[in-house]
Write a protein that holds these residues in place. Structure first.
Motif, PDB file in Angstrom:
ATOM      1  N   UNK A  38      37.492  39.344  29.104  1.00  0.00           N
ATOM      2  CA  UNK A  38      36.493  38.446  29.683  1.00  0.00           C
ATOM      3  C   UNK A  38      35.164  38.614  28.956  1.00  0.00           C
ATOM      4  N   UNK A  42      35.645  36.160  26.192  1.00  0.00           N
ATOM      5  CA  UNK A  42      35.084  35.114  27.069  1.00  0.00           C
ATOM      6  C   UNK A  42      36.099  34.155  27.648  1.00  0.00           C
ATOM      7  N   UNK A 255      42.388  40.481  38.739  1.00  0.00           N
ATOM      8  CA  UNK A 255      41.262  39.554  38.571  1.00  0.00           C
ATOM      9  C   UNK A 255      40.210  39.835  39.635  1.00  0.00           C
ATOM     10  N   UNK A 259      36.327  40.845  38.936  1.00  0.00           N
ATOM     11  CA  UNK A 259      35.215  39.990  39.364  1.00  0.00           C
ATOM     12  C   UNK A 259      34.327  40.714  40.372  1.00  0.00           C
ATOM     13  N   UNK A 263      31.883  40.879  35.900  1.00  0.00           N
ATOM     14  CA  UNK A 263      32.576  40.606  34.643  1.00  0.00           C
ATOM     15  C   UNK A 263      31.899  41.326  33.486  1.00  0.00           C
ATOM     16  N   UNK A 329      27.761  36.487  43.289  1.00  0.00           N
ATOM     17  CA  UNK A 329      28.623  36.027  42.191  1.00  0.00           C
ATOM     18  C   UNK A 329      28.574  36.929  40.965  1.00  0.00           C
ATOM     19  N   UNK A 338      29.398  33.665  35.893  1.00  0.00           N
ATOM     20  CA  UNK A 338      30.213  32.692  35.154  1.00  0.00           C
ATOM     21  C   UNK A 338      29.977  31.303  35.707  1.00  0.00           C
TER      22      UNK A 338
ATOM     23  N   UNK B 188      31.968  28.749  37.019  1.00  0.00           N
ATOM     24  CA  UNK B 188      32.679  28.394  35.798  1.00  0.00           C
ATOM     25  C   UNK B 188      34.141  28.112  36.126  1.00  0.00           C
ATOM     26  N   UNK B 191      36.910  30.512  37.500  1.00  0.00           N
ATOM     27  CA  UNK B 191      36.950  30.952  38.882  1.00  0.00           C
ATOM     28  C   UNK B 191      37.861  30.069  39.718  1.00  0.00           C
TER      29      UNK B 191
END
Lengths: 338, 454
Positions: A38, A42, A255, A259, A263, A329, A338, B188, B191
């Protein structure tokens, strides 16, 4: 009274704390790989779960071969000796995939969604290869001493009613995870290559201007990711069992861990892994017996006192994910938005 | 080649392949493949609305298809009154408690000052509400599942014609999509992919484990049909007359006794084909309606706006378009179409089996359809649905044949050969992944590319 409290605590350790520590270490290793990809490349890499399965599969095959030759690791599982082979194949595979698939889009500077869709294609192929080679069934490859301490031994030692069993795979998981993470952090913080990787992740243009070689950064990122994935997959397989499909399902908690942590933040990925693992185990554990030790007789619960049945453990990762998206976030460790 | 020529060429190839299967194997097989092609095409249109129009990556297509399937059960099965009497009230109270909890959480979130007190208040409301809901929910579920567990053990449905469930399936899927979109859109695109991946696992887990809803893994079989049953057809006089008239030439050469036997055999075969044709007609009608509506939407100012947002979000936002809101709209619409297709699939199967939903078959295969067909082009998505379903369904016999041919030199009891034959089925994901990667690399616009209209 004190005995009851001790019994309750031992019970909780045996069924919540110890399994969650092992599971959390496995998730953390997997999430580290995801967060590295990530951060540096990216995009959300959907093929990570199947990369884990691929590395683990090679480790299993090597384990079987070693056992056939009569090579073992004494009380430790033979898979530990086979791990380098699995990691090597996983590294070669991910470099080949990067060269033949991902690089094209990177050079063209395609959007992250395109790369994510492409990683789905890679996931398909890897999933098929794994199932083609080793089959879709459950494979067990754990050997060596099974327990460091059995429940019976613990009971004899302490005289409590509840036992605390510690499987060797759990201890091994924690040791290997700590060693891997320590090496990774030393690499990222102290070496020249690690520093240029962080610089590249932080600001690509600035890093390029400063003479960071992007191809080397990408190569090292994939190497680390593949090794971590193989280690995580093998430890998970030793702790539970190997089945190609379960690795696809590990994608969501991994994931979520990446998150939650933020990230591109390796420390965050580790914290996220443990957070997800502890929530999952704690929420799906039935507290009936635990409360029986602590509460007076007339308050004893009738039901299982289970917040959610184990079938819903994915919803825990999801709920954590949603909470983070709503409230913070950037994740706990202030990663990239993100 | 123009868009139209490529589409016509593609459909012609699929038609030739289906006819070849019809002559080579049987018309029944060919029509079965065709019906699933139609359903796949509707699903692929739904995903195309999300990915092709707006560039949204929905990794949970499976969940929306399954919700459509659930609608099939809840609409068409007769209600189980005993179960409703046993647990309906309890479920209603549980729903009330859940709604109250949500309201309480909302109030706590709005009224309390941000910081520790808000966190505490929200947590307290969630925990209290959870236990209150469970207090009503658990006994109700137990009571419902105790009612004749081997054959029902669930609430049943509304007992309405199953065709209605196609619309209801769309509504179910749209409702869930709205909730997911509320949370995950606006960040983004990755997600959304991860959030939809999560919701799809949860929806399938709920369908597998909540037996009171649709029997869970015990499955609901024998769903209603919108078309006649084969057995009834075989006995219907008009149908036998029709078969006799169609085969008059062949039958007239036989004497009376032989003719009756031959007619019986023909009627059995014809009944199967007739039923499949009826399904094909229904599905084709839905596909045409969805296709026409999508096409009109794409060519309207709304479609131009969606493409503008997809191609340059910042510019569209600067021109005053509410990007997040449009994204949510398009996400809900696309999911609804997938839900309709999911209900159609359950109607065709005649059963609802939650364990059959797996992400490779129900999420990522649909993706391959859209991308191979041509993202952003509705005809392309339909063509992709046809082609990829055909390849997917024929890959296994083809793979077996290939393995058989390659290993024909080996001894029949050779373990390597046996292993290869057994593993041939796993070639499917490899093939699909390779197709996806090749198309993304060499022909990213698909078989029928999106035409840029100005």
């Amino acid at each position: 009274m004190i005995v009851d409290v001790a019994n309750a605590l031992v019970l909780l350790c045996n069924f919540v704390v110890v399994p969650a520590i092992a599971y959390g270490s496995q998730l953390a290793l997997g999430a580290l790989g995801i967060t590295l990809v990530f951060g540096v490349l990216r995009f959300a890499n959907f093929s990570h779960g199947d990369l884990m399965a691929l590395g683990t599969m090679v480790t299993i095959l090597a384990t079987w071969q070693l056992r056939r030759w009569g090579v073992g690791a004494g009380p430790l599982p033979t898979a530990l000796l086979a791990l380098p082979f699995g990691a090597l194949v996983a590294v070669v595979a991910s470099l080949a995939v990067d060269r033949s698939v991902f690089r094209f889009y990177r050079v063209r500077r395609s959007g992250p969604v395109v790369l994510t869709v492409v990683s789905v294609g890679v996931m398909f192929v890897m999933n098929g290869v794994v199932r083609f080679v080793i089959g879709p069934d459950d494979r067990s490859f754990a050997d060596g001493a099974r327990y460091l301490m059995t429940a019976g031994e613990f009971k004899r030692m302490t005289g409590l009613d509840e036992g605390l069993a510690i499987r060797s795979s759990q201890v091994l998981t924690v040791f290997v995870a700590v060693a891997s993470v320590a090496t990774l952090f030393w690499f990222l913080q102290r070496t020249r290559m690690g520093k240029s990787m962080r610089a590249y992740a932080d600001n690509e243009d600035l890093a390029l201007l400063s003479g960071v070689d992007p191809d080397r950064v990408v190569l090292v990122t994939w190497t680390i990711t593949a090794v971590l994935a193989t280690v995580a997959g093998t430890l998970y397989g030793l702790d539970k069992s190997f089945q190609p499909f379960t690795y696809l399902q590990l994608l969501l908690p991994m994931f979520a861990a990446a998150i939650v942590g933020g990230i591109g933040q390796p420390l965050g990925a580790i914290a996220g892994g443990f957070l997800v693992a502890f929530s999952e185990v704690a929420i799906t554990y039935a507290y009936k017996k635990f409360l029986r030790y602590l509460l007076p007789e007339h308050l004893h619960p009738d039901g299982l006192v289970q917040l959610l049945s184990t079938d819903y453990k994915f919803s825990v990762s999801f709920a954590i994910l949603v909470a983070v998206l709503l409230w913070r976030p950037t994740g706990l460790f202030r990663g990239r938005v993100l | 080649m123009s868009e139209r020529a490529r589409a016509v060429g593609g459909f012609a190839i699929v038609a030739v392949l289906l006819v070849a299967v019809g002559f080579g194997r049987s018309w029944s097989v060919s029509l079965a493949v065709f019906n699933l092609c139609l359903i796949s095409a509707v699903m692929s249109l739904g995903v195309n609305i999300q990915w092709g129009y707006a560039g949204l990556f929905n990794a949970g297509v499976m969940a929306f298809a399954a919700l459509g399937g659930l609608a099939g059960v809840l609409v068409s099965r007769p209600p189980v009154w005993a179960a409703v009497a046993a647990g309906g009230g309890g479920l209603l109270w549980a729903a009330v408690a859940a709604c109250l909890t949500l309201a309480l959480v909302r109030v706590a979130f709005r009224r309390l000052p941000p910081g520790r007190w808000r966190l505490l208040g929200v947590t307290a409301a969630v925990v209290a509400g959870f236990f209150a809901t469970r207090a009503f929910f658990d006994p109700a579920v137990e009571a419902i599942e105790a009612v004749d567990p081997s054959t029902s053990g669930y609430l049943g449905g509304l007992g309405l014609p199953i065709v209605l469930s196609w619309a209801v399936g769309g509504v179910f899927a749209a409702a869930v999509a709205w909730v997911v979109g509320r949370v995950a859109l606006g960040l983004r695109s990755d997600y959304l992919a991860i959030a939809t991946l999560g919701i799809s696992e949860i929806v399938i887990a709920v369908l597998k484990n909540e037996d009171w809803l649709a029997r869970g893994v015990k499955n609901v079989t024998g769903l209603d049909r919108p078309v006649p049953y084969e057995l009834d057809l075989q006995q219907a006089v008009w149908f036998r007359d029709l078969v006799a008239a169609l085969n008059a030439g062949r039958l007239s050469a036989l004497d009376a006794a032989e003719r009756a036997a031959a007619l019986h055999g023909l009627a059995i075969e014809a009944a199967g084909i007739f039923v499949k044709l009826c399904y094909a007609g229904l599905f084709a009608a839905v596909l045409l309606v969805v296709l026409l509506l999508s096409e009109r939407a794409l060519r309207s100012p709304w479609g131009r706006m969606m493409r503008a947002i997809r191609d340059n979000e910042a510019a569209a936002e600067a021109l005053g378009k509410d990007v997040v809101r449009r994204h949510r709209q398009v996400f809900v619409l696309g999911s609804a179409v997938v839900g309709i297709a999911g209900a159609m699939l359950v109607t065709l199967d005649g059963q609802f089996t939650p364990s059959a939903y797996n992400p490779l078959r129900f999420t990522f295969l649909i993706w391959v359809m859209v991308i191979v067909g041509g993202s952003g082009n509705n005809l392309g998505a339909v063509l992709g649905g046809f082609v990829i379903w055909f390849v997917w369904i024929e890959a296994e016999p083809a793979g077996l044949w290939l393995v058989g041919a390659l290993t024909s030199a080996m001894a029949p009891d050779d373990p390597v050969r046996a292993y290869l034959v057994a593993s041939a089925a796993h070639m499917r994901p490899i093939l699909m992944g390779t197709i996806l990667l090749l198309v993304m690399r060499f022909s990213p616009r698909g078989m029928v590319p999106e035409t840029v209209r100005r």
